[in-house]
Design an enzyme around this catalytic site. Structure first.
Site, PDB file in Angstrom:
ATOM      1  N   LYS A  42      24.093  88.150  28.753  1.00  0.00           N
ATOM      2  CA  LYS A  42      23.221  87.202  29.459  1.00  0.00           C
ATOM      3  C   LYS A  42      23.087  86.005  28.531  1.00  0.00           C
ATOM      4  CE  LYS A  42      18.748  86.595  31.757  1.00  0.00           C
ATOM      5  NZ  LYS A  42      18.823  85.161  31.575  1.00  0.00           N
ATOM      6  N   GLU A  82      27.616  92.226  31.334  1.00  0.00           N
ATOM      7  CA  GLU A  82      28.009  90.968  30.705  1.00  0.00           C
ATOM      8  C   GLU A  82      26.910  90.461  29.787  1.00  0.00           C
ATOM      9  OE1 GLU A  82      28.562  88.530  34.122  1.00  0.00           O
ATOM     10  OE2 GLU A  82      30.305  89.664  34.780  1.00  0.00           O
ATOM     11  N   ARG A 129      22.521  77.444  34.155  1.00  0.00           N
ATOM     12  CA  ARG A 129      23.462  77.790  35.208  1.00  0.00           C
ATOM     13  C   ARG A 129      24.186  76.561  35.707  1.00  0.00           C
ATOM     14  NH1 ARG A 129      22.238  82.471  38.536  1.00  0.00           N
ATOM     15  NH2 ARG A 129      24.135  83.057  39.624  1.00  0.00           N
TER      16      ARG A 129
HETATM   17  P1  AMP Z   1      16.524  84.557  34.633  1.00  0.00           P
HETATM   18  O1  AMP Z   1      16.632  83.047  34.552  1.00  0.00           O
HETATM   19  O2  AMP Z   1      15.860  85.197  33.461  1.00  0.00           O
HETATM   20  O3  AMP Z   1      16.034  85.033  35.979  1.00  0.00           O
HETATM   21  O4  AMP Z   1      18.024  85.120  34.546  1.00  0.00           O
HETATM   22  C1  AMP Z   1      19.036  84.776  35.421  1.00  0.00           C
HETATM   23  C2  AMP Z   1      19.878  83.690  34.808  1.00  0.00           C
HETATM   24  O5  AMP Z   1      20.671  84.173  33.744  1.00  0.00           O
HETATM   25  C3  AMP Z   1      20.914  83.134  35.753  1.00  0.00           C
HETATM   26  O6  AMP Z   1      20.381  82.175  36.604  1.00  0.00           O
HETATM   27  C4  AMP Z   1      21.928  82.515  34.808  1.00  0.00           C
HETATM   28  O7  AMP Z   1      21.549  81.178  34.558  1.00  0.00           O
HETATM   29  C5  AMP Z   1      21.752  83.301  33.536  1.00  0.00           C
HETATM   30  N1  AMP Z   1      22.947  84.076  33.120  1.00  0.00           N
HETATM   31  C6  AMP Z   1      23.393  84.133  31.858  1.00  0.00           C
HETATM   32  N2  AMP Z   1      24.476  84.910  31.753  1.00  0.00           N
HETATM   33  C7  AMP Z   1      24.749  85.378  32.984  1.00  0.00           C
HETATM   34  C8  AMP Z   1      25.748  86.255  33.515  1.00  0.00           C
HETATM   35  N3  AMP Z   1      26.683  86.811  32.748  1.00  0.00           N
HETATM   36  N4  AMP Z   1      25.692  86.523  34.848  1.00  0.00           N
HETATM   37  C9  AMP Z   1      24.724  85.975  35.635  1.00  0.00           C
HETATM   38  N5  AMP Z   1      23.768  85.145  35.185  1.00  0.00           N
HETATM   39  C10 AMP Z   1      23.764  84.849  33.873  1.00  0.00           C
END
Ligand code: AMP
Length: 573
Positions: free
Chosen positions: A252, A250, A257
């Site tokens: 990102k 998917e 969130r």
């Molecule tokens: P990080 O903050 O870099 O650890 O990345 C994880 C975060 O990516 C999650 O907490 C979500 O807020 C965000 N995110 C964006 N797109 C997605 C997706 N398709 N699936 C899961 N998380 C996502």
């Protein structure tokens, strides 16, 4: 139970730095609590309510200074002077109480119940005379407390208990006290904690000594749960290795969130910090009502900002103010609209579906969501086992101004609060970290009076350890452009950090870890100057991360891993 007994427990726990010993002490203590005493589980982590509850103590250092002054018959100036000397308001309360105690006799026994009763009144107070009422509630306790009790009461109030206990220590103590021989007890209790975010409730269930009661713990609509987190991999190939083939890939999204609960007409929106932000996003509430079928559900999603004219997606930074803003919401909503991208479902029509496979959960999402671009859509997704197709999709995501891709194991269940290997993120080597500010320095010249350089810390075993100092990327007031209110100036940083100062020496201050920032760095270096052993070269401020909890900032492990990769890249080009 007397508060004195809890204060003695704190003393005992802080007398050792060994985690195992702390766990042992705590486990003995937890074994013998009666029903009323169960409330102290909140106090152990410095809270007064379950973690999911937003009512926090919220007492500033300045107010604590005033309360200590009043309770011990000193002036606030004298208290502040001691504070500068000792560097810990708890120690100041201990010292000043002990010198006062020699001259007074009045000593009423303070119970934990009484402490909680008073502390729980604090967040409820509003309006005129609030400060005075707060001080009275605190002084009422302090005047009858022994020096040790005063120390811990003050530390609790300012949110800096300093006993080295984290949620995981409590989990391990519960395992030891109630399920020492049960297989997987640690995992089961952790999952129960992540679902309920209420340690008192978990203790209650542990006391039944039936692990099934913990396994059966359910999600409740309206009660926030922690989001599932991802591990980082460097390439699509590594991603496939981690999550298996085929997998779901998917976008990102570069937003924030949101976990959305609905039950009948009631809708709740929570951030990953478990904060309720329903009021801030009326348009999302409306879209959920209109475009998602089902009487009750919990959805996991990312809200992304876009330009209302060009429809181009914007980076997180530009919409971050929507999370905090509680007034003029309509105006802000027009100016900074968001689109909701839904990627998971954890509860559907009365039942938790965490244990269903992602494949099944996606199927439900497809049945219930009607995509309405720029309002609410299912996250862009492909299912593939082919590296070329996946790489193509990754490029497409970056072109669409998103951060990269998530790769997800199709057979995996949803695990709240865990950084699991069945969901990984792939993003370009951007050299960005989320770190917490733990210190700062006042500037000179045109920056005198404002904090102008900031000590950054990463997380390591529940502690925050320094990895660098940042002073660029933040704006001067004079540099503010028209979109001024979105930009972060030294003044704004100072305003945010000042109430969190725990210690001050000349121009240098120590700051309670709370304000999280995304920073960009050029390189990681080995450094003996910082406790982490590393120093970031040229860290530059990118944005504030008000929606991130401390438990999710960059860890020392990640920095170590990136350091190794950096070396590998130097060597192999
Ligand atoms: P990080 O903050 O870099 O650890 O990345 C994880 C975060 O990516 C999650 O907490 C979500 O807020 C965000 N995110 C964006 N797109 C997605 C997706 N398709 N699936 C899961 N998380 C996502």
């Amino acid at each position: 139970m007397k508060y004195q007994k809890l204060a003695q427990l704190y003393e005992k726990i802080s007398s050792t730095t060994k985690r195992l010993e702390k766990t042992d002490i705590l486990s003995e203590f937890l074994k013998n609590l009666d029903e009323e005493e169960e409330n102290l589980l909140y106090l152990l982590l410095g809270n007064i309510y379950p973690q999911y509850d937003e009512r926090k103590i919220g007492i500033s250092n300045q107010l604590a200074v005033k309360a200590i002054a009043r309770a011990t018959g000193n002036t606030p100036e004298k208290v502040t002077k001691e504070w500068k000397k000792l560097g810990d308001l708890g120690l100041v309360a201990e010292k000043l109480t002990s010198s006062k105690k020699q001259s007074t006799l009045a000593n009423q026994i303070i119970t934990i119940k009484k402490v909680l009763e008073n502390l729980r009144k604090l967040p409820e107070l509003e309006g005129k005379g609030t400060v005075d009422k707060k001080i009275s509630l605190i002084t009422e306790l302090l005047t009858s407390m022994s020096p040790i009790e005063s120390k811990y009461l003050i530390r609790t109030l300012i949110g800096d208990l300093r006993i080295g206990i984290q949620e995981s220590t409590i989990r391990d103590a519960l395992v030891k006290a109630f399920f020492p021989k049960t297989e997987n007890a640690k995992k089961i209790i952790q999952l129960a904690i992540d679902k309920s975010n209420d340690l008192k409730n978990i203790l209650k269930l542990c006391k039944t000594k039936n692990i099934k009661n913990l396994k059966n713990i359910s999600l409740k609509i309206g009660k926030p749960i922690k989001a599932m987190l991802a591990q980082k991999v460097e390439t699509i190939k590594e991603g496939f290795e981690a999550v298996g083939k085929p997998c779901a890939i998917e976008y990102k999204y570069d937003g924030f969130r949101l976990i959305i609960h609905k039950q009948g007409k009631k809708i709740f929106l929570f951030t990953r910090r478990l904060e309720n932000v329903t009021k801030q996003f009326p348009e999302i509430k409306e879209s959920i009502e209109k475009y998602v079928k089902g009487n009750s559900f919990i959805l996991d999603a990312e809200a992304v900002g876009f330009d209302s004219k060009t429809k181009e997606y914007k980076e997180f930074q530009s919409i971050s103010q929507r999370i905090k803003r509680k007034y003029n919401i309509e105006e802000l909503q027009k100016k900074l609209p968001v689109e909701l991208n839904i990627f998971d479902i954890l509860f559907y029509n009365g039942k938790p579906i965490l244990d269903k496979s992602l494949r099944q959960r996606i199927k439900i999402l497809k049945q219930i969501i009607t995509d309405k671009p720029y309002k609410i859509i299912k996250a862009k997704q492909i299912i593939t086992d082919d590296e070329k197709t996946a790489t193509q999709f990754y490029k497409q995501a970056l072109q669409a101004n998103q951060e990269g891709v998530m790769m997800k194991n199709l057979d995996a269940p949803y695990r709240p609060g865990r950084r699991v290997g069945q969901m990984v993120k792939v993003k370009p080597d951007e050299r960005d970290y989320d770190l917490v500010i733990t210190g700062a320095e006042y500037g000179t010249g045109k920056r005198s009076g404002v904090l102008s350089s900031f000590i950054l810390s990463c997380r390591h075993n529940g502690k925050y350890i320094e990895v660098g100092k940042m002073s660029t990327g933040i704006k001067e007031r004079s540099q503010l452009s028209k979109k001024g209110d979105q930009e972060v100036t030294y003044e704004k940083m100072t305003e945010l950090l000042k109430p969190l100062i725990i210690e001050e020496k000349a121009r240098t201050v120590k700051i309670k870890p709370k304000i999280i920032v995304t920073i960009h760095y050029q390189e990681i270096q080995i450094s003996p100057n910082y406790e982490s052993g590393f120093a970031l070269r040229f860290p530059r401020f990118i944005s504030l991360r008000p929606e991130k909890p401390l438990s999710e900032i960059t860890t020392l492990e990640e920095i170590k891993k990136d350091f190794k990769n950096q070396k590998r890249n130097y060597q192999y080009g």
